[in-house]
Scaffold this active site. Structure first.
Site, PDB file in Angstrom:
ATOM      1  N   GLY A 104       0.811  -1.210   0.000  1.00  0.00           N
ATOM      2  CA  GLY A 104       0.000   0.000   0.000  1.00  0.00           C
ATOM      3  C   GLY A 104       0.845   1.261   0.000  1.00  0.00           C
ATOM      4  N   SER A 105       0.348   2.248   0.754  1.00  0.00           N
ATOM      5  CA  SER A 105       0.811   3.624   0.570  1.00  0.00           C
ATOM      6  C   SER A 105       2.289   3.859   0.818  1.00  0.00           C
ATOM      7  CB  SER A 105       0.016   4.537   1.505  1.00  0.00           C
ATOM      8  OG  SER A 105      -1.360   4.256   1.339  1.00  0.00           O
ATOM      9  N   THR A 106       2.936   3.002   1.599  1.00  0.00           N
ATOM     10  CA  THR A 106       4.360   3.240   1.826  1.00  0.00           C
ATOM     11  C   THR A 106       5.132   3.261   0.515  1.00  0.00           C
ATOM     12  OG1 THR A 106       4.467   0.880   2.293  1.00  0.00           O
ATOM     13  CG2 THR A 106       4.491   2.373   4.192  1.00  0.00           C
ATOM     14  N   LYS A 162       4.238   4.607  -2.143  1.00  0.00           N
ATOM     15  CA  LYS A 162       4.058   5.886  -2.849  1.00  0.00           C
ATOM     16  C   LYS A 162       5.316   6.736  -2.784  1.00  0.00           C
ATOM     17  CE  LYS A 162      -0.879   6.094  -1.842  1.00  0.00           C
ATOM     18  NZ  LYS A 162      -1.810   6.458  -0.776  1.00  0.00           N
TER      19      LYS A 162
END
Lengths: 384, 555
Positions: B273-275, B277
């Site tokens: 997920g967002s890590t 990004k």
């Protein structure tokens, strides 16, 4: 002590006797004995700390200190006994045999048991092993029984063998298979020297495997040791350790005090003293010890062969056999050539009874191998 | 004397036959002495030729004696100890009760009655007396003179710290071979080094302890299925702590469940997920397609028929730092699409996210990634915000260390690195790019989703991650999440990376009924930093606790 009481007045009464005694004494054997006693002191110094720690004796040099007492005592007893006449040897030997036999017969009633064997009795706080004193006495008695007459009569043989059978039974009951076999060997030597027919010699040799099989099947610990020795069972711990000690020692040893495995050896101060010697002083010490015993055997038997009295020849041969066969077995076990068998190394292993027993043995031997200026003196001294 | 008078020295009684026999006896005895002398010489001088001794030495050689495992400061983690099984040889023991009494004087816990019973039932062979006798006790038993004892030597691996770093250390099988963990990865070295040497892991037990405690607290606090946490020193590539929860006691490995033994930092792979990004943003800045001050649209986005939305939609356009701080999926997807499949793949490969991490550790799993020809635009967009490639926690921490290392990617390992020896590194981003990203991630902590990760004075920068897990049918389940936080500190001159991940944390009241990375993982990372920074020699900056980031190292 009774011995010196008898001898002392005679010595003082005959000033020339001392020099005659000294001149006739086998001083090579005496020197050999001294060297062995000194070696014993050195080796007890090495073995004592480990042995005392394992038994739980607080004083680490306990066995060394005892040896410091017993080694001179052995020399004194041996020298004192060496003054005996042949008949004196015989009489004292018979007395010893009688006393030893009685004491051994009493063991089942009053004996002290250790490690499952009843071999000792406690007298005045001292642990005494009667069989050690019986051994030289028995050899003397056997030699006497075999040589009482010009011709060896079966009656003498049978009596000697019968006496052995009684002692062997007592030893088997203790149990003390080692002493039983050792005494049997000494008897065989006496019989052999006394002129036992070769047929019988061969017969006994053939009977030995049967005896071995009998012991194997009746004595579990004998079987276990034989199995281990033959590689049929896990090697015994002490045998492995002894083997490693001998290997570790190599030619000249690891040096005094640097022995490690001696701490793992059970009975390092007695049955496995040779392995201690092998570790700290190597093959060199082994050869000195072996050489001393070999010299003792060759020298004594050489003198015996020249003797003209059959009792002397038989008794002295038996005494030599007692000392040297015991040494051979101890060294053979210590260097793991023989199956584990508890037997002390004469003059070197710790143990009061064993030390005094060997002192008597070698004292008798020195007395019998003493060269007499003339047979008349001996005859005079006993002939009344 | 009466009767037969016996006279010594009577010449009539001399006997030449007896003399011959005495000489024969002498010859026999001398032969005996020569034999024992030769026997002694054979043992003492030609020891090699002796078979039993050789077999004994052979037995000792084959015994698995392994080197110690220690942490970076020499703290003992694993050691092989010799021990013995004690038997009584039935036929060699005359008095079993006496032998057992002597044994019991050394090892009081011996069951004398049971041994006696076994002994009396046998007539042959050996009966077991005690299964665990130390070398010291063995010597004492021998010293006590217990008759008939037989010792069988073995070795055992002992882990003095029990559960600590259990997954890093791993364990050995009955044969003493490493099964998993460092015990397996360095098995050859441990066996070759022998008992005299030791192998130092990069782990610091003080850091490891703090990390394990905080991981357990976070996992229990959120009723998660499991969790993993890693601390890496970026410049040296040394893993200072690697924890997996639930854990197990290495000294009772037989009682550990498979779930406890699973190394969630190495073996489990998740769409993080967002890590992820952060990497997408860094690539866009590095390539110069956007500037730090650029504005980016955050409205929903159509890619190949599906719609990408933000979790918490806000009005755009946003500055890049804001887009990262609010963890905008649409911004990351736009930046990823700008890079395209090839650049994205190259960047991920250079960061190590497409390869199996941690060479030598069989339990380190390779990432799950689309085949090169299936790296389609919709995948590029989702991979840009952390979906489509599944990696291990370790791989993510490894990749993230690029931001604490001026853009150089190292491949972290678990062996302590000798001082002054720089690990091989590859420049993936410029130092300027990574400094920019650190500033942006600092804002995420000071004023974004990661606000609960802050550790006053230690200037944590980082990124939250909350990824929904896929159902069996490939759709995403909003109730089953992987929540994480990846941080670095101190932001002014980053040195250490801390990553913590929880598998399926629940929405509990203590976490404000949230299960997001910011709610469950970020606070744990903050606490870890507070605890380990003093150990690692990082001094807190009180004045700048919540202030702006100061460039460079403070003079």
């Amino acid at each position: 002590m009774a011995i010196s009481d008898v001898q002392a007045p005679r010595r003082s009464g005959l000033p020339g006797f001392v020099s005659a005694w000294w001149a006739g004494l086998d001083r090579v054997t005496l020197s050999t004995l001294s060297v062995l006693l000194l070696l014993g002191l050195v080796l007890q110094l090495a073995a004592s700390p480990g042995a005392t720690a394992r038994i739980g004796i607080a004083e680490p040099f306990h066995f060394f200190e005892r040896q410091m007492v017993f080694a001179p005592l052995v020399l004194i007893v041996a020298l004192a006994l060496s003054m005996l006449s042949t008949v004196g040897v015989r009489r004292l030997g018979m007395a010893l045999a009688a006393a030893g036999l009685v004491a051994m017969a009493m063991l089942p009633l009053v004996g002290h048991t250790e490690n499952g064997a009843t071999r000792w009795m406690i007298v005045a706080g001292q642990s005494i092993q009667p069989s050690e004193f019986l051994k030289p006495g028995f050899v003397i008695v056997a030699a006497w029984l075999l040589t009482r007459d010009v011709t060896v009569r079966p009656g003498g043989r049978l009596k000697a063998i019968g006496l052995y059978a009684v002692i062997a039974l007592l030893l088997y009951g203790q149990p003390d298979i080692g002493q039983m076999l050792l005494l049997g060997t000494a008897l065989m030597v006496v019989l052999f020297v006394a002129g036992l027919g070769w047929v019988w010699v061969v017969a006994v040799a053939l009977a030995l495997p049967a005896l071995g099989l009998f012991l194997y099947s009746t004595m579990p610990h004998v079987a276990r040791r034989m199995d281990a020795f033959l590689g049929l069972a896990t090697p015994l711990e002490q045998v492995e350790v002894a083997r490693d000690a001998i290997q570790r020692g190599g030619l000249i040893g690891v040096g005094p005090g640097d022995g490690m495995l001696k701490r793992d050896l059970p009975d390092a101060h007695t049955d496995y003293i040779y392995a201690v010697a092998g570790e700290e002083f190597g093959l060199l010490a082994g050869l000195i010890i072996i050489g001393c015993f070999a010299l003792l055997a060759v020298r004594s038997l050489g003198r015996i062969a020249r003797a003209d009295d059959r009792f002397t020849v038989c008794a002295a041969s038996g005494l030599v056999a007692l000392l040297t066969v015991q040494a051979l077995v101890n060294i053979g076990v210590g260097s793991t050539l023989l199956p584990s068998k508890g037997m002390t190394l004469p003059f070197i292993s710790a143990g009061g009874s064993s030390m005094l027993g060997t002192a008597i043995t070698v004292g008798f031997l020195l007395a019998l191998t003493r060269e007499r200026a003339d047979a008349q003196l001996a005859g005079f001294r006993q002939g009344h | 004397m009466t009767g037969r008078v016996w006279t010594p020295g009577d010449p009539d009684r001399s006997d030449p036959k007896a003399r011959r026999r005495v000489r024969l006896l002498a010859t026999g005895l001398v032969a005996g002495f020569v034999l024992v002398a030769l026997g002694h010489a054979r043992l003492a001088v030609f020891a090699e030729a002796d078979r039993p001794a050789e077999a004994r030495a052979e037995r000792e050689r084959t015994l698995p004696v392994r080197a110690d495992l220690v942490d970076r400061n020499g703290e003992l983690l694993a050691r092989s100890l010799r021990f013995y099984t004690l038997f009584l040889d039935v036929r060699a023991t005359r008095d079993a009760a006496e032998s057992l009494r002597r044994i019991a004087s050394v090892v009081p816990d011996v069951d004398t009655a049971a041994a006696m019973r076994r002994f009396s039932q046998r007539r042959l062979g050996q009966v077991i007396v005690h299964a665990d006798v130390s070398p010291r006790q063995r010597a004492a038993i021998l010293a006590a003179g217990a008759e008939g004892v037989v010792f069988e030597e073995s070795t055992r691996r002992v882990y003095p710290r029990g559960t600590l770093a259990a997954h890093v250390i791993g364990f050995v099988n009955r044969e003493g071979r490493g099964v998993i963990g460092a015990e397996r990865a360095f098995d050859a070295e441990l066996r070759a080094a022998g008992s005299m040497a030791r192998i130092a892991l990069s782990i610091d037990v003080r850091v490891q302890y703090a990390v394990e405690e905080e991981l357990e607290r976070a996992a229990r606090g959120s009723s998660a299925l499991g969790g993993a946490a890693i601390v890496v020193e970026a410049a040296s590539g040394e893993v200072l702590a690697l924890a997996s929860w639930p854990t197990h006691d290495l000294n009772a490995i037989n009682r550990a469940s498979d779930d406890q033994k699973l190394n969630r930092a190495l073996t489990q792979r998740f769409e993080m997920g967002s890590t992820v990004k952060v990497f997408t943003f860094a690539e866009a800045i590095e390539a110069g397609r956007v500037g730090e001050d650029a504005l980016i649209e955050v409205h929903p986005l159509q890619v190949a028929g599906s719609t990408i939305r933000d979790f918490n939609p806000v009005e755009g356009p946003l500055e890049l730092a804001r887009a990262l701080a609010v963890s905008s999926n649409t911004a990351a997807a736009r930046l990823a699409l700008g890079a395209g499949a090839t650049r994205q793949r190259t960047m991920l490969r250079q960061l190590g996210l497409l390869d199996r991490p941690l060479r030598g550790f069989a339990e380190a799993a390779a990432p799950i990634q689309p085949a090169t020809d299936r790296w389609t635009p919709d995948r590029v967009a989702t991979i840009g915000y952390g979906h489509g490639v599944s990696v291990s926690a370790f791989a993510l921490a490894e990749a993230f260390s690029v931001f604490a290392n001026d853009g150089r990617a190292v491949r972290p390992g678990l062996l302590a690195r000798p001082d002054g020896l720089e690990p091989p590194a590859r420049q993936v981003f410029s130092p300027a790019t990574t400094r920019t990203l650190v500033r942006m991630m600092r804002e995420t902590v000071t004023d974004g989703t990661g606000i609960r990760a802050d550790a006053p004075g230690y200037e944590v920068a980082g990124k939250t991650g909350t990824a929904e897990k896929q159902r069996a049918d490939g759709t995403y389940d909003p109730d089953r999440q992987v929540s994480s936080f990846v941080g670095l500190f101190p932001a002014r001159a980053p040195r250490f990376v801390v990553f913590l991940m929880l598998d399926e944390p629940q929405r509990v009241a203590a976490n404000a009924n949230l299960s997001t990375g910011g709610a469950v993982a970020a606070p744990a990372v903050g606490r870890i930093v507070t605890r380990i920074a003093p150990v690692l020699g990082v001094t807190p900056r009180r004045t700048a606790a919540d202030g702006p980031i100061v460039e460079g190292t403070p003079g």
